[in-house]
Enzyme design. Structure first.
Site, PDB file in Angstrom:
ATOM      1  N   GLU A  30       1.373  -6.920  -4.457  1.00 20.90           N
ATOM      2  CA  GLU A  30       1.975  -6.323  -5.526  1.00 20.90           C
ATOM      3  C   GLU A  30       1.262  -5.198  -6.059  1.00 20.90           C
ATOM      4  O   GLU A  30       1.743  -4.336  -6.668  1.00 20.90           O
ATOM      5  CB  GLU A  30       2.469  -7.392  -6.718  1.00 20.90           C
ATOM      6  N   ASP A  43       1.495  -3.886   1.801  1.00 23.83           N
ATOM      7  CA  ASP A  43       0.829  -4.648   2.737  1.00 23.83           C
ATOM      8  C   ASP A  43      -0.588  -4.423   3.204  1.00 23.83           C
ATOM      9  O   ASP A  43      -1.556  -5.045   3.209  1.00 23.83           O
ATOM     10  CB  ASP A  43       1.684  -5.050   3.936  1.00 23.83           C
TER      11      ASP A  43
END
Length: 425
Positions: free
Chosen positions: A288, A373
Site C-alpha cells: 500500500e 508489489d
C-alpha cells in the site's frame, strides 16, 4: 416547424447511437461473463500446479463455486439494470416522473430536487433485491456474511440520512450554478464538485466512517513498532494506526489507507490481522505504501479531475440541446428549467459509453499493482508478500483460474498466477 425538423434528426441519431451502444455493451458483458463461468468450471477439478502446495482442492473449488455464483447473479442483475435503464429513458419513465412532479409542485428548485430525490429512491428500491440476495444468500452460503438484519437496516437508515444531509445541499448548489452563472456554469460546478470531493477525503475517515464501524487504535505494540518503522523507512506519515471491526459485516479481510493530507490513516480489518503473520502484515502494508511512493493516488486523482472536467463541459453543452432530451425519451420544458433532467439523463447515459474504455483503466490499475508489489519486495520480504497474497486469495475465495479475456477486461488487480510470477515465487 423548421426548428422542430432541425431537432428531429439529431434526436433520432442520439436514440440510435444510445440503443446500439447499450445493446453492444450488454452483449459484450454477457459474453465475457459466460467465458468466465465456463473457464472457471473447466478448471474446477484440480488446483493449478503452481498453487498445489499451498491451496487445498476444497478451497480451490469453493473459490470456483463462489465466482460462478456471483457471475450468474451478475448476469441477472445486468438484465434487470438494462431493463430499468430503458424504462427510465426511451420508454419514458423519467419523463413521466418529471411531468407528475411538475403538475404537483410546479417548476422551480423544489420540483427539481424532488425529481432527483424521487429518482434516487426509486432506483434504490429497484436495486434492493439484488443487494439483499448478494448479502444474505450468496455471501451467507459461502460463509462470508456476518451481517444481521438489524445491522443491515441500521446501515441503510444511516446511509440514507447521510445522503439527504449531504446530497441535497450539494445538488441544490449544482442546480443553482446551472441556472444562475451563465454559459460557463459547468466550470463553476466542476470546481464545486472537486472541492466537495477533496473535503470528503478529509472528513470521511474522521466523521463518517465511524458511524458505520468502530476504529480502535492498534494495540499490538510489537506490530505497531514494526509498522511505524516501516513507514518511517518509506518516508510516510499517518495520523494513526487503526483496527476496524470488519468482522461485524464480513469475513473478508483488507487493509487500506484513507484520508488526505494530515488526515491520512492506516486501517487494518480485524479479520486481516487474525489471518496474517507480522511479516505478512508488513508486506501488505509496504504494498500500500508503494502506491503512495509511486504517486498512484495522485495520478488517479488528477485523472478523475481531468475526466470530470471533460464530463461537466460535455454536460454544459448537451443540457442546452433539445435533441439531447428528446433523443432519450424526455420532453423538456420550453419555458422552465431542465437542469435536474439533464443531470439525471447524463448520469444514466454516460456509463453505457464509458464501459468501452474500462479495459484501459483496468490495465493501468494492474500496472500500478505490479509497481506496488515491486516496491513491497524492495522494502520487506517478497516471500512474505507472496504468502500473504495466497492467504488472501484463499480466504476471500478469489478464483485462481479466471478467464484471461475476462481478467484483462475487468480486473483491477493482476490474477494470482501473474502476480506471483512477477514476485519470483
Amino acid at each position: 416547424m423548421p426548428e422542430a425538423l432541425s431537432n428531429l434528426n439529431p434526436a433520432l441519431l442520439l436514440t440510435s447511437v444510445f440503443a446500439l451502444a447499450l445493446v453492444a455493451s450488454v452483449l459484450l458483458r454477457l459474453w465475457l461473463s459466460s467465458r468466465q463461468i465456463r473457464h472457471v468450471v473447466q478448471h474446477r477439478g484440480s488446483v493449478p500446479a503452481a498453487f498445489a502446495d499451498n491451496i487445498s482442492l476444497a478451497a480451490h473449488q469453493k473459490a470456483a463455486d463462489y465466482t460462478v455464483a456471483k457471475s450468474q447473479v451478475g448476469m441477472l442483475e445486468l438484465a434487470w439494470s438494462t431493463a430499468t435503464l430503458m424504462a427510465w429513458t426511451l420508454l419514458g419513465g423519467l419523463d413521466t416522473l418529471n411531468q407528475a412532479l411538475l403538475s404537483w409542485l410546479g417548476g422551480g428548485m423544489v420540483q427539481q430536487l424532488a425529481l432527483l430525490t424521487g429518482f434516487v429512491l426509486i432506483g434504490g428500491l429497484l436495486d434492493l433485491p439484488f443487494s439483499l440476495y448478494q448479502t444474505f444468500v450468496i455471501e451467507e452460503r459461502f460463509g462470508f456474511n456476518k451481517m444481521t438484519w438489524r445491522l443491515w437496516l441500521g446501515d441503510l437508515l444511516k446511509s440514507s440520512l447521510l445522503g439527504l444531509l449531504i446530497g441535497l445541499p450539494l445538488a441544490s448548489l449544482i442546480l443553482w450554478l446551472m441556472g444562475s452563472t451563465g454559459r460557463f456554469w459547468w466550470l463553476w460546478a466542476w470546481g464545486s464538485w472537486m472541492g466537495f470531493s477533496l473535503l470528503m477525503m478529509v472528513i470521511f475517515p474522521t466523521f463518517i466512517a465511524p458511524l458505520f464501524n468502530k476504529f480502535q487504535p492498534l494495540e499490538d505494540e510489537a506490530l505497531k513498532t514494526r509498522v511505524t518503522a516501516l513507514m518511517q523507512r518509506c518516508g510516510f506519515s499517518a495520523k494513526g494506526l487503526f483496527v476496524m471491526d470488519g468482522s461485524r459485516r464480513s469475513a473478508h479481510g483488507n487493509a487500506y489507507f484513507t484520508g488526505f493530507g494530515a488526515a491520512k490513516r492506516v486501517v487494518f480489518f480485524d479479520t486481516l490481522l487474525n489471518k496474517l503473520s507480522p511479516d505478512e502484515v508488513d508486506a501488505v502494508l509496504a504494498h500500500e505504501l508503494g502506491h503512495f511512493k509511486h504517486r498512484h493516488i495522485l495520478k488517479r486523482l488528477v485523472g478523475v479531475f481531468g475526466f470530470s472536467l471533460a464530463g461537466f463541459a460535455l454536460l454544459g453543452w448537451v443540457s442546452g440541446q433539445v435533441w439531447f432530451f428528446a433523443g432519450l425519451g424526455v420532453q423538456p420544458s420550453l419555458t422552465g428549467a431542465n437542469d435536474a433532467l439533464a443531470l439525471l439523463l447524463f448520469m444514466l447515459v454516460v456509463p453505457v459509453f464509458s464501459f468501452f474504455v474500462s479495459p484501459l483503466m483496468a490495465s493501468m490499475s494492474r500496472r500500478h499493482e505490479f509497481e506496488a508489489d515491486a516496491y513491497a519486495v524492495a522494502q520487506t520480504d517478497g516471500h512474505a508478500l507472496s504468502s500473504a497474497l495466497l492467504k488472501l486469495y484463499e480466504d476471500n475465495a478469489s478464483t485462481l483460474t479466471p478467464d484471461p479475456v475476462f481478467a484483462n477486461f475487468y480486473y483491477s488487480h493482476p490474477p494470482a498466477s501473474e502476480r506471483l510470477v512477477r514476485l519470483g515465487t
